[in-house]
Design an enzyme around this catalytic site. Structure first.
Site, PDB file in Angstrom:
ATOM      1  N   PHE A 101       0.820  -1.226   0.000  1.00 15.12           N
ATOM      2  CA  PHE A 101       0.000   0.000   0.000  1.00 15.12           C
ATOM      3  C   PHE A 101       0.843   1.262   0.000  1.00 15.12           C
ATOM      4  O   PHE A 101       0.352   2.341  -0.310  1.00 15.12           O
ATOM      5  CB  PHE A 101      -0.966  -0.003   1.193  1.00 15.12           C
ATOM      6  CG  PHE A 101      -0.346   0.453   2.500  1.00 15.12           C
ATOM      7  CD1 PHE A 101       0.352  -0.421   3.305  1.00 15.12           C
ATOM      8  CD2 PHE A 101      -0.475   1.767   2.907  1.00 15.12           C
ATOM      9  CE1 PHE A 101       0.927  -0.001   4.497  1.00 15.12           C
ATOM     10  CE2 PHE A 101       0.094   2.207   4.104  1.00 15.12           C
ATOM     11  CZ  PHE A 101       0.799   1.313   4.896  1.00 15.12           C
ATOM     12  N   LYS A 102       2.127   1.158   0.340  1.00  7.09           N
ATOM     13  CA  LYS A 102       2.992   2.332   0.392  1.00  7.09           C
ATOM     14  C   LYS A 102       3.080   3.050  -0.953  1.00  7.09           C
ATOM     15  O   LYS A 102       3.404   4.223  -1.012  1.00  7.09           O
ATOM     16  CB  LYS A 102       4.405   1.936   0.844  1.00  7.09           C
ATOM     17  CG  LYS A 102       4.500   1.169   2.152  1.00  7.09           C
ATOM     18  CD  LYS A 102       4.177   2.030   3.342  1.00  7.09           C
ATOM     19  CE  LYS A 102       4.662   1.484   4.687  1.00  7.09           C
ATOM     20  NZ  LYS A 102       4.422   0.090   4.987  1.00  7.09           N
ATOM     21  N   ASP A 103       2.802   2.313  -2.050  1.00  3.62           N
ATOM     22  CA  ASP A 103       2.826   2.942  -3.369  1.00  3.62           C
ATOM     23  C   ASP A 103       1.891   4.150  -3.448  1.00  3.62           C
ATOM     24  O   ASP A 103       2.195   5.139  -4.105  1.00  3.62           O
ATOM     25  CB  ASP A 103       2.388   1.934  -4.451  1.00  3.62           C
ATOM     26  CG  ASP A 103       3.503   0.955  -4.809  1.00  3.62           C
ATOM     27  OD1 ASP A 103       4.678   1.367  -4.844  1.00  3.62           O
ATOM     28  OD2 ASP A 103       3.191  -0.222  -5.069  1.00  3.62           O
ATOM     29  N   ALA A 119       3.390   7.139  -1.538  1.00  3.15           N
ATOM     30  CA  ALA A 119       4.684   7.529  -2.122  1.00  3.15           C
ATOM     31  C   ALA A 119       4.493   8.211  -3.479  1.00  3.15           C
ATOM     32  O   ALA A 119       5.141   9.207  -3.789  1.00  3.15           O
ATOM     33  CB  ALA A 119       5.590   6.304  -2.264  1.00  3.15           C
TER      34      ALA A 119
END
Ligand SMILES: *Cc1c(COP(=O)(O)O)cnc(C)c1O
Length: 429
Positions: free
Chosen positions: A106-108, A111
Site C-alpha cells: 500500500f505504500k505505493d 509515495a
C-alpha cells in the site's frame, strides 16, 4: 490552510514547507490546522465516483488552497493509476486490497502522490532535495519506485540488515540511479533513529535539503485516506455499521483512516491490529505509551518499537484517551497466531493473505465477526512478498508476479553501515 507543529502549536508553516521539510527541526510532526468536512453532496454521490474522482474531491478540500485543481487532477491521475478493489469474502466480510501498485504494497499510494506533490512544489526551483527513508520492508521500494529518475531528487534508503524478505531487499537495492540503499547493521528502530538524528542535525541541514518519505511526512500519510472512502463507494448502499481492521506498524495508515472519519466517513469502529510489537494496543488498554526496542516477526513491516504517528493519533482526539479508545480497539498476535490466521483465511474463505493482512483478519475476529456489522480488513501487501511463510501456512504456491520474478536475478547493490549516526553522516556528506 496552515500546518502546525504538534510539539509547538504556535509554529505554523505552509503546506509546501510541511511537505518539503516533513518534520520540524525539533522533530515535531505537522498537522493541518483543521480537518475539513466533505459536503453531504459528496457522500450522496459516493458510489458513483471512481477512485480518482474520490482522490480528487478529498484532496481538494484538504489541499485545494495550496494546489490548483488541474495540478491535483494530474497528481491523482499519475499516482492512482491502479485499482484498489474491495473483495467480498462472505456475506458480511470484505478485504480491501491495497497492493496493486508497482511495488505490491500500500505504500505505493502515498509515495506516488507525494512524488507528484514534490514535482509540483519543486517545478520552478533549482534546489536539490535528499529524501531519507527508513524502511521496515515496503516503504523503501515504494519511494524508490515513485522518485526514480526524478530531477533534483536523491533518495537514500536505510533498511535493517537481514530483517526484510529477499524480494523486499531486491526491490530496494537493484534500482541504482538516484536511489542509494544503505544496509544498516541493526533494527528498523535504528534506521528510524538515524533518520530523525539527521533531521535534528542543524549543520547537515544547512547544507543539504533533507526530507522524509516516511509517514511522518503529511504528503505520504494523507493520500492513504482516499481508499477508505473508495471502500464505502464499493460497498454501495448499506444499513449496517462498518468495522475496519488495519495492520499497523508506524500507524500512518490508520491515522489516515481516522482523518477520513473526521472528514465525515461514517466508520463505526477501527481495529488497530499488530504483532508482538504491541505498544499501541498496550496504550489503549492502560493509557500509558511506552516505546521499547522492536522484536523481529514474520510481519516485518510492523516491527516498530516507537510508532511515529502516535502523536498524531493523540492530537486528533485532543489527547483524550477515552475518546480514542471509543473509536479504536487494539489487538496483537504472535507469529504462530499469524500463521494460524493465514491458514484459516485460506481454508475457510479461499483467500491467500499475506502475514500483515492475516493479522488484520485476526483482529476482526477477536473483536467479533457478526452478521450485525460489515467487517473489512486491509490487505497491505501482495502475498508474493512473503512467499515462504504464506506457502507454509496455506500449502499452496504463491503466484509471483512477473515484475518481482525479474528482480530476483538482479544483483543487490547496497552499502553496509553500522547502526550509528556518525558513519551514516560521513557517507551522505
Ligand atoms: C508499512 C506496512 C504496514 C504498516 O503500516 P503503518 O502505516 O506503518 O502502520 C502494514 N503492512 C505492510 C505490508 C506494510 O508495508
Amino acid at each position: 490552510m496552515e500546518y502546525y507543529n504538534i510539539n509547538n502549536p504556535s509554529e505554523k508553516v505552509s503546506l509546501k514547507s510541511a511537505v518539503l521539510q516533513s518534520i520540524s527541526s525539533e522533530l515535531g510532526l505537522y498537522m493541518p490546522e483543521y480537518i475539513p468536512k466533505l459536503p453531504d453532496a459528496f457522500f450522496n454521490k459516493l458510489s458513483d465516483y471512481s477512485l480518482q474522482d474520490i482522490a480528487f474531491e478529498v484532496s481538494k478540500v484538504m489541499l485545494g488552497d495550496d494546489v490548483p485543481d488541474n495540478e491535483l487532477i494530474n497528481i491523482v491521475g499519475q499516482s492512482l493509476a491502479f485499482p484498489i478493489p474491495l473483495r467480498r469474502l462472505n456475506e458480511n466480510l470484505f478485504v480491501l486490497e491495497l497492493f496493486h501498485g508497482p511495488t505490491l504494497a500500500f505504500k505505493d499510494i502515498g509515495a506516488r502522490f507525494m512524488a507528484g506533490l514534490f514535482n509540483y512544489f519543486l517545478k520552478n526551483e533549482s534546489r536539490k532535495v535528499t529524501i531519507l527513508v527508513a524502511t521496515s520492508g515496503d516503504t523503501g521500494s515504494a519511494v524508490a519506485n515513485a522518485f526514480y529518475n526524478r530531477d533534483g531528487v536523491n533518495v537514500v534508503i536505510l533498511y535493517p540488515s537481514g530483517k526484510v524478505s529477499e524480494l523486499q531487499e531486491k526491490q530496494l537495492t537493484t534500482m541504482g540511479g538516484n536511489i542509494t540503499a544503505l544496509e544498516v547493521e541493526g533494527s528498523f528502530d535504528d534506521c528510524q533513529r538515524i533518520v530523525k538524528q539527521a533531521f535534528a542535525d542543524k549543520e547537515l541541514n544547512s547544507r543539504i535539503n533533507l526530507t522524509s518519505a516516511n509517514s511522518i511526512n503529511f504528503a505520504r500519510l494523507f493520500p492513504q485516506s482516499f481508499y477508505y472512502f473508495h471502500a464505502f463507494a464499493q460497498l454501495g448502499k448499506i444499513d449496517k455499521p462498518v468495522v475496519i481492521s488495519i495492520p499497523s506498524g508506524n500507524f500512518g495508515n490508520i491515522t489516515a483512516a481516522l482523518i477520513a472519519k473526521k472528514m465525515g466517513l461514517p466508520v463505526h469502529q477501527f481495529i488497530a491490529s499488530t504483532n508482538i510489537n504491541h505498544i499501541v494496543p498496550d496504550y489503549l488498554m492502560s493509557g500509558k505509551f511506552e516505546p521499547h526496542p522492536s522484536h523481529q516477526t514474520i510481519s516485518n513491516a510492523m516491527d516498530v518499537g516507537n510508532p511515529s504517528n502516535f502523536p498524531r493519533m493523540l492530537d486528533l482526539y485532543g489527547n483524550n484517551h477515552s475518546a480514542l479508545t471509543d473509536d479504536i480497539k487494539g489487538f496483537w498476535f504472535t507469529d504462530d497466531q499469524t500463521r494460524s490466521a493465514m491458514s484459516e483465511v485460506y481454508n475457510t474463505l479461499d483467500y491467500q493473505a499475506d502475514p500483515h493482512g492475516a493479522i488484520a483478519y485476526a483482529g476482526l475476529k477477536k473483536y467479533g465477526l457478526s452478521p450485525d456489522h460489515i467487517s473489512i480488513f486491509a490487505e497491505t501487501a501482495h502475498p508474493a512478498k512473503f512467499p515462504f511463510e504464506v506457502e507454509k501456512a496455506t500449502g499452496k504456491m504463491v503466484q509471483i508476479p512477473a515484475a518481482l520474478k525479474n528482480l530476483l536475478i538482479l544483483e543487490k547493490k547496497a552499502t553496509k553501515v553500522p547502526a550509528e549516526y556518525g558513519k551514516f553522516r560521513e557517507l551522505i556528506g
